[in-house]
Write a protein that holds these residues in place. Structure first.
Motif, PDB file in Angstrom:
ATOM      1  N   SER A  21       0.803  -1.177   0.011  1.00 20.18           N
ATOM      2  CA  SER A  21      -0.051  -0.046   0.076  1.00 20.18           C
ATOM      3  C   SER A  21       0.991   1.209  -0.036  1.00 20.18           C
ATOM      4  N   LEU A  22       2.073   1.218   0.765  1.00 17.74           N
ATOM      5  CA  LEU A  22       2.794   2.471   0.693  1.00 17.74           C
ATOM      6  C   LEU A  22       3.495   2.611  -0.653  1.00 17.74           C
ATOM      7  N   ALA A  24       2.106   1.810  -3.506  1.00 20.01           N
ATOM      8  CA  ALA A  24       1.078   2.169  -4.177  1.00 20.01           C
ATOM      9  C   ALA A  24       0.941   3.601  -4.084  1.00 20.01           C
ATOM     10  N   ALA A  25       0.835   4.137  -2.867  1.00 17.71           N
ATOM     11  CA  ALA A  25       0.639   5.534  -2.586  1.00 17.71           C
ATOM     12  C   ALA A  25       1.898   6.239  -3.234  1.00 17.71           C
ATOM     13  N   ILE A  26       3.144   5.988  -3.022  1.00 19.97           N
ATOM     14  CA  ILE A  26       4.039   6.741  -3.663  1.00 19.97           C
ATOM     15  C   ILE A  26       4.199   6.678  -4.953  1.00 19.97           C
ATOM     16  N   ALA A  27       3.639   5.589  -5.724  1.00 18.72           N
ATOM     17  CA  ALA A  27       4.011   5.451  -7.165  1.00 18.72           C
ATOM     18  C   ALA A  27       2.991   6.267  -7.722  1.00 18.72           C
ATOM     19  N   ASP A  28       1.625   5.979  -7.364  1.00 19.19           N
ATOM     20  CA  ASP A  28       0.429   6.876  -7.812  1.00 19.19           C
ATOM     21  C   ASP A  28       0.484   7.212  -9.190  1.00 19.19           C
ATOM     22  N   GLN A  29       0.940   5.918 -10.041  1.00 15.42           N
ATOM     23  CA  GLN A  29       0.885   6.403 -11.638  1.00 15.42           C
ATOM     24  C   GLN A  29      -0.141   5.647 -12.442  1.00 15.42           C
ATOM     25  N   GLY A  30      -1.436   6.241 -12.487  1.00 19.81           N
ATOM     26  CA  GLY A  30      -2.554   5.598 -12.906  1.00 19.81           C
ATOM     27  C   GLY A  30      -3.382   4.708 -11.852  1.00 19.81           C
ATOM     28  N   ILE A  31      -4.123   3.940 -12.576  1.00 20.62           N
ATOM     29  CA  ILE A  31      -5.065   3.072 -11.939  1.00 20.62           C
ATOM     30  C   ILE A  31      -4.613   1.788 -11.220  1.00 20.62           C
ATOM     31  N   ALA A  32      -3.410   1.334 -11.668  1.00 21.90           N
ATOM     32  CA  ALA A  32      -2.760   0.081 -11.328  1.00 21.90           C
ATOM     33  C   ALA A  32      -2.470   0.224  -9.853  1.00 21.90           C
ATOM     34  N   THR A  34      -3.571   2.224  -7.610  1.00 21.04           N
ATOM     35  CA  THR A  34      -4.583   2.477  -6.950  1.00 21.04           C
ATOM     36  C   THR A  34      -5.544   0.960  -6.597  1.00 21.04           C
ATOM     37  N   LEU A  35      -5.704   0.087  -7.614  1.00 23.66           N
ATOM     38  CA  LEU A  35      -6.006  -1.212  -7.510  1.00 23.66           C
ATOM     39  C   LEU A  35      -5.323  -2.079  -6.593  1.00 23.66           C
ATOM     40  N   ALA A  36      -3.745  -1.747  -6.741  1.00 25.72           N
ATOM     41  CA  ALA A  36      -3.080  -2.712  -5.696  1.00 25.72           C
ATOM     42  C   ALA A  36      -3.339  -2.253  -4.410  1.00 25.72           C
ATOM     43  N   ALA A  37      -3.447  -0.986  -4.003  1.00 24.57           N
ATOM     44  CA  ALA A  37      -3.953  -0.593  -2.535  1.00 24.57           C
ATOM     45  C   ALA A  37      -4.917  -1.011  -2.052  1.00 24.57           C
TER      46      ALA A  37
END
Length: 87
Positions: A21-22, A24-32, A34-37
């Motif tokens: 989740s961390l 995913a929050a740092i990456a935040d490049q598109g929907i992927a 968000t879905l991973a988080a």
């Protein structure tokens, strides 16, 4: 009551999911991310319900209600994210 080994494995898995989740929050490049988080959050919720609240020993009605509730919450959050990205 779950064994100590089961509790520790669940805790370790939840720590790994928190790291996901961390990321995913740092990456935040598109929907992927968000879905991973969201997937990590739902899996953590399921672990808490099954292992720590011992829902695995309850009737199928309770299990169905909680899983449906989690699915609705996840759908609302992902839907809100998608609407926000479209604007």
């Amino acid at each position: 009551m779950p064994s100590t080994t089961t509790l520790l494995r669940a805790w370790g898995l939840m720590m790994a999911l928190t790291a996901l989740s961390l990321w995913a929050a740092i990456a935040d490049q598109g929907i992927a991310p968000t879905l991973a988080a969201m997937a990590a959050g739902v899996l953590k919720a399921v672990l808490i319900l099954w292992v720590y609240l011992n829902l695995r020993k309850s009737g199928s009605g309770w299990k169905s209600v909680f899983i449906a509730f989690l699915a609705v919450i996840a759908a609302i959050v992902v839907g809100a994210d998608l609407v926000g990205r479209l604007r």
